[in-house]
Design a protein around this motif. Structure first.
Motif, PDB file in Angstrom:
ATOM      1  N   MET A   1       0.649  -1.279   0.178  1.00 17.56           N
ATOM      2  CA  MET A   1       0.016  -0.064  -0.018  1.00 17.56           C
ATOM      3  C   MET A   1       0.784   1.489  -0.014  1.00 17.56           C
ATOM      4  SD  MET A   1      -2.859   1.029   2.925  1.00 17.56           S
ATOM      5  CE  MET A   1      -2.008   0.820   4.306  1.00 17.56           C
ATOM      6  N   ALA A   2       0.676   2.113  -1.105  1.00 20.24           N
ATOM      7  CA  ALA A   2       1.657   3.165  -1.089  1.00 20.24           C
ATOM      8  C   ALA A   2       0.813   4.541  -1.303  1.00 20.24           C
ATOM      9  CB  ALA A   2       2.491   3.250  -2.239  1.00 20.24           C
TER      10      ALA A   2
ATOM     11  N   ILE B   1       0.497   2.887  -6.117  1.00 22.39           N
ATOM     12  CA  ILE B   1      -0.112   3.958  -5.584  1.00 22.39           C
ATOM     13  C   ILE B   1      -1.902   3.847  -5.345  1.00 22.39           C
ATOM     14  CG2 ILE B   1      -0.719   6.582  -5.748  1.00 22.39           C
ATOM     15  CD1 ILE B   1       2.276   6.048  -5.075  1.00 22.39           C
ATOM     16  N   GLU B   2      -2.199   3.683  -4.026  1.00 24.87           N
ATOM     17  CA  GLU B   2      -3.572   3.659  -3.855  1.00 24.87           C
ATOM     18  C   GLU B   2      -4.243   4.637  -3.374  1.00 24.87           C
ATOM     19  OE1 GLU B   2      -5.059  -0.337  -1.975  1.00 24.87           O
ATOM     20  OE2 GLU B   2      -2.955  -0.511  -1.688  1.00 24.87           O
ATOM     21  N   PHE B   3      -3.280   5.659  -2.951  1.00 20.19           N
ATOM     22  CA  PHE B   3      -4.028   6.902  -2.260  1.00 20.19           C
ATOM     23  C   PHE B   3      -3.079   8.079  -2.514  1.00 20.19           C
ATOM     24  CE2 PHE B   3      -4.746   3.212   0.631  1.00 20.19           C
ATOM     25  CZ  PHE B   3      -6.178   3.220   0.302  1.00 20.19           C
ATOM     26  N   ALA B   4      -3.616   9.368  -2.639  1.00 20.02           N
ATOM     27  CA  ALA B   4      -2.977  10.592  -2.804  1.00 20.02           C
ATOM     28  C   ALA B   4      -3.393  11.598  -1.846  1.00 20.02           C
ATOM     29  CB  ALA B   4      -3.159  11.081  -4.085  1.00 20.02           C
ATOM     30  N   LEU B   5      -2.217  12.294  -0.852  1.00 11.17           N
ATOM     31  CA  LEU B   5      -2.388  13.185  -0.269  1.00 11.17           C
ATOM     32  C   LEU B   5      -1.692  14.436  -0.761  1.00 11.17           C
ATOM     33  CD1 LEU B   5      -3.244  14.730   2.276  1.00 11.17           C
ATOM     34  CD2 LEU B   5      -1.186  13.248   3.363  1.00 11.17           C
TER      35      LEU B   5
ATOM     36  N   PRO C   1      -3.347   3.875 -11.933  1.00  9.26           N
ATOM     37  CA  PRO C   1      -4.465   2.933 -12.143  1.00  9.26           C
ATOM     38  C   PRO C   1      -5.364   2.193 -11.062  1.00  9.26           C
ATOM     39  CG  PRO C   1      -2.280   1.685 -12.552  1.00  9.26           C
ATOM     40  CD  PRO C   1      -2.069   3.163 -12.379  1.00  9.26           C
ATOM     41  N   ASN C   2      -4.500   2.166 -10.031  1.00 10.14           N
ATOM     42  CA  ASN C   2      -5.182   1.699  -8.623  1.00 10.14           C
ATOM     43  C   ASN C   2      -5.391   2.594  -7.259  1.00 10.14           C
ATOM     44  OD1 ASN C   2      -5.069  -0.827  -9.839  1.00 10.14           O
ATOM     45  ND2 ASN C   2      -2.879  -1.046  -9.281  1.00 10.14           N
ATOM     46  N   LEU C   3      -5.652   4.002  -8.154  1.00 11.71           N
ATOM     47  CA  LEU C   3      -5.826   5.017  -7.134  1.00 11.71           C
ATOM     48  C   LEU C   3      -7.186   5.042  -6.525  1.00 11.71           C
ATOM     49  CD1 LEU C   3      -4.597   7.710  -5.758  1.00 11.71           C
ATOM     50  CD2 LEU C   3      -5.502   8.654  -7.705  1.00 11.71           C
ATOM     51  N   LYS C   4      -7.293   5.197  -5.139  1.00 15.97           N
ATOM     52  CA  LYS C   4      -8.681   4.802  -4.522  1.00 15.97           C
ATOM     53  C   LYS C   4      -9.418   6.080  -4.026  1.00 15.97           C
ATOM     54  CE  LYS C   4      -8.079  -0.116  -3.445  1.00 15.97           C
ATOM     55  NZ  LYS C   4      -6.668  -0.108  -4.415  1.00 15.97           N
TER      56      LYS C   4
ATOM     57  N   GLY D   1      -9.664   7.674   7.021  1.00 21.05           N
ATOM     58  CA  GLY D   1     -10.347   7.525   5.834  1.00 21.05           C
ATOM     59  C   GLY D   1      -9.783   6.432   5.077  1.00 21.05           C
ATOM     60  N   ILE D   2      -8.617   6.151   5.016  1.00 20.65           N
ATOM     61  CA  ILE D   2      -7.937   4.808   4.367  1.00 20.65           C
ATOM     62  C   ILE D   2      -8.784   3.616   5.048  1.00 20.65           C
ATOM     63  CG2 ILE D   2      -6.060   3.305   3.932  1.00 20.65           C
ATOM     64  CD1 ILE D   2      -4.393   6.210   3.481  1.00 20.65           C
ATOM     65  N   ALA D   3      -8.903   3.624   6.409  1.00 14.68           N
ATOM     66  CA  ALA D   3      -9.436   2.397   7.213  1.00 14.68           C
ATOM     67  C   ALA D   3     -11.002   2.244   6.853  1.00 14.68           C
ATOM     68  CB  ALA D   3      -9.268   2.466   8.622  1.00 14.68           C
ATOM     69  N   ARG D   4     -11.693   3.303   6.570  1.00 12.14           N
ATOM     70  CA  ARG D   4     -12.939   3.345   6.246  1.00 12.14           C
ATOM     71  C   ARG D   4     -13.057   2.764   4.883  1.00 12.14           C
ATOM     72  NH1 ARG D   4     -16.584   6.135   9.520  1.00 12.14           N
ATOM     73  NH2 ARG D   4     -18.055   6.213   7.687  1.00 12.14           N
ATOM     74  N   LEU D   5     -12.290   3.199   3.966  1.00 17.72           N
ATOM     75  CA  LEU D   5     -12.224   2.408   2.588  1.00 17.72           C
ATOM     76  C   LEU D   5     -12.215   1.070   2.507  1.00 17.72           C
ATOM     77  CD1 LEU D   5     -10.717   4.673   0.070  1.00 17.72           C
ATOM     78  CD2 LEU D   5     -12.959   4.181  -0.043  1.00 17.72           C
ATOM     79  N   ARG D   6     -11.021   0.648   3.305  1.00 20.46           N
ATOM     80  CA  ARG D   6     -10.782  -0.942   3.360  1.00 20.46           C
ATOM     81  C   ARG D   6     -11.960  -1.454   4.093  1.00 20.46           C
ATOM     82  NH1 ARG D   6      -6.478  -1.648   1.217  1.00 20.46           N
ATOM     83  NH2 ARG D   6      -4.623  -0.422   0.900  1.00 20.46           N
TER      84      ARG D   6
END
Ligand code: NAP
Ligand code: GLV
Length: 309
Positions: A1-2, A40-44, A57-60, A289-294
């Motif tokens: 997870m990046a 890359i799954e998340f961007a800040l 392609p895997n940005l959530k 937020g990431i935990a909620r998505l997961r």
């Protein structure tokens, strides 16, 4: 997870440390050193490079480093199916409330005039009303405006607020919509802008709105430079319709050398520092937020494309 990180400040190491402490499994990749885009799954981000966010392609989810999100939405190639989460952070909220309160008190207690008197060696009593007779108005009653309005009201100022939809906040007279704007402006002696920048709010601080304020009103703009029609401000100050302005944000940042605002005696300037997101508190919000998505739960503070904020 990046997690892809991009900011325009030198605070990346604070974020890196905060994430390393709270989520050692999360790889923190600072743009442009992103490695394999597929990881890359998340961007800040703050002001992502145009077209960049469509490369993963895997940005959530895209988390904004700031409360405002127009720096992300202005990318014509933004992948619109990916949720954009605006920053809601206790440190950011309280920092803004401090800034607003500082300027409300400064205008209320005639600090600009007292400073000028001190420079001139003048001892002159300047009167001021009790707080409950000073009418302060906050445009935008969201996370930041709501907290600022509540705090101003707690100092017993006659406080009002204006929002898009009807609101109830104890101790704050609430106005809303186009119909409520004129009545809100007519009663407001110290006007605070904490609106998001949208098609509906751009240029909202203009000669027409200044003319609706009582003569000698003051302006605090801590939201965005594009809320203000810059050419309308100096005539309003020079005519006395406005007595002073505290500006934190500008159409062009940094404010160019030689811009007439720099030299104007009634304009107070800060370099977009009214409030900054605090990594020590905000990293946890991003991780929540990431935990909620997961967990398959809905994300909070997702920006509504149709409303623009
Ligand atoms: P928010 O929670 O989304 O609140 C926005 C508020 O504005 C809401 O009350 C909303 O009304 C109201 N609003 C939106 N469009 C409107 C319209 N057309 N007419 C009347 N009211 C309208 O936003 P926030 O977190 O408080 O942040 C506000 C802004 O502050 C950000 O967008 C950013 O530009 C700025 N900011 C600046 C700094 C700085 O350092 N200078 C730092 C942080 C943020 P409803 O309640 O009816 O939806
Ligand atoms: C700063 O300007 C923010 O939007 O948080």
């Amino acid at each position: 997870m990046a997690l892809l990180f991009k900011s325009e400040t030198d605070r990346a190491s604070l974020w890196r440390d905060a994430f390393a402490r709270l989520a050692p499994d999360l790889e923190f990749r600072e743009w442009p050193e992103v490695g394999d885009p597929a990881e890359i799954e998340f961007a800040l981000v703050w002001h992502p490079a145009k077209g960049d966010l469509k490369r993963y392609p895997n940005l959530k989810a895209i988390f904004s480093l700031g409360a405002g999100i127009e720096h992300i939405f202005s990318d014509p190639e933004l992948p619109r199916h990916i949720p954009v989460v605006r920053m809601v952070d206790h440190g950011l909220t309280r920092g803004m409330t401090e800034y607003v309160l500082m300027h409300v008190l400064r205008f209320h207690r005639n600090v600009p005039e007292l400073e000028a008197q001190k420079q001139a060696g003048v001892w002159n009593y300047i009167d001021y009303p009790p707080a409950w007779e000073r009418r302060v108005g906050v445009m935008g009653l969201g996370v930041l405006g709501g907290d600022a309005a509540r705090t101003i009201a707690s100092f017993e100022f006659a406080t009002a607020g204006w929002s898009r939809r009807p609101k109830r906040i104890e101790g704050v007279e609430c106005f809303h919509g186009e119909d409520g704007l004129a009545r809100f402006l007519q009663r407001t002696e110290i006007l605070v802008n904490l609106l998001p920048l949208t098609d509906a709010t751009e240029n909202i601080l203009n000669a027409r709105s200044f003319a609706q304020l009582p003569r000698g009103a003051c302006l605090i703009n801590a939201a965005r430079g594009r809320h203000l029609v810059e050419e309308d401000l100096i005539p309003a100050l020079d005519s006395g319709q406005l007595a002073g302005a505290a500006l934190d944000v500008f159409r062009e940042e940094p404010l160019p050398a030689g811009h007439p605002f720099w030299a104007h005696p009634k304009i107070w300037i800060s370099p977009h520092v009214a409030s900054v997101t605090q990594p020590s508190t905000a990293a946890k919000g991003v991780l929540d937020g990431i935990a909620r998505l997961r967990a398959g739960l809905p994300l909070e503070n997702v920006v509504d494309w149709s409303e623009g904020y």
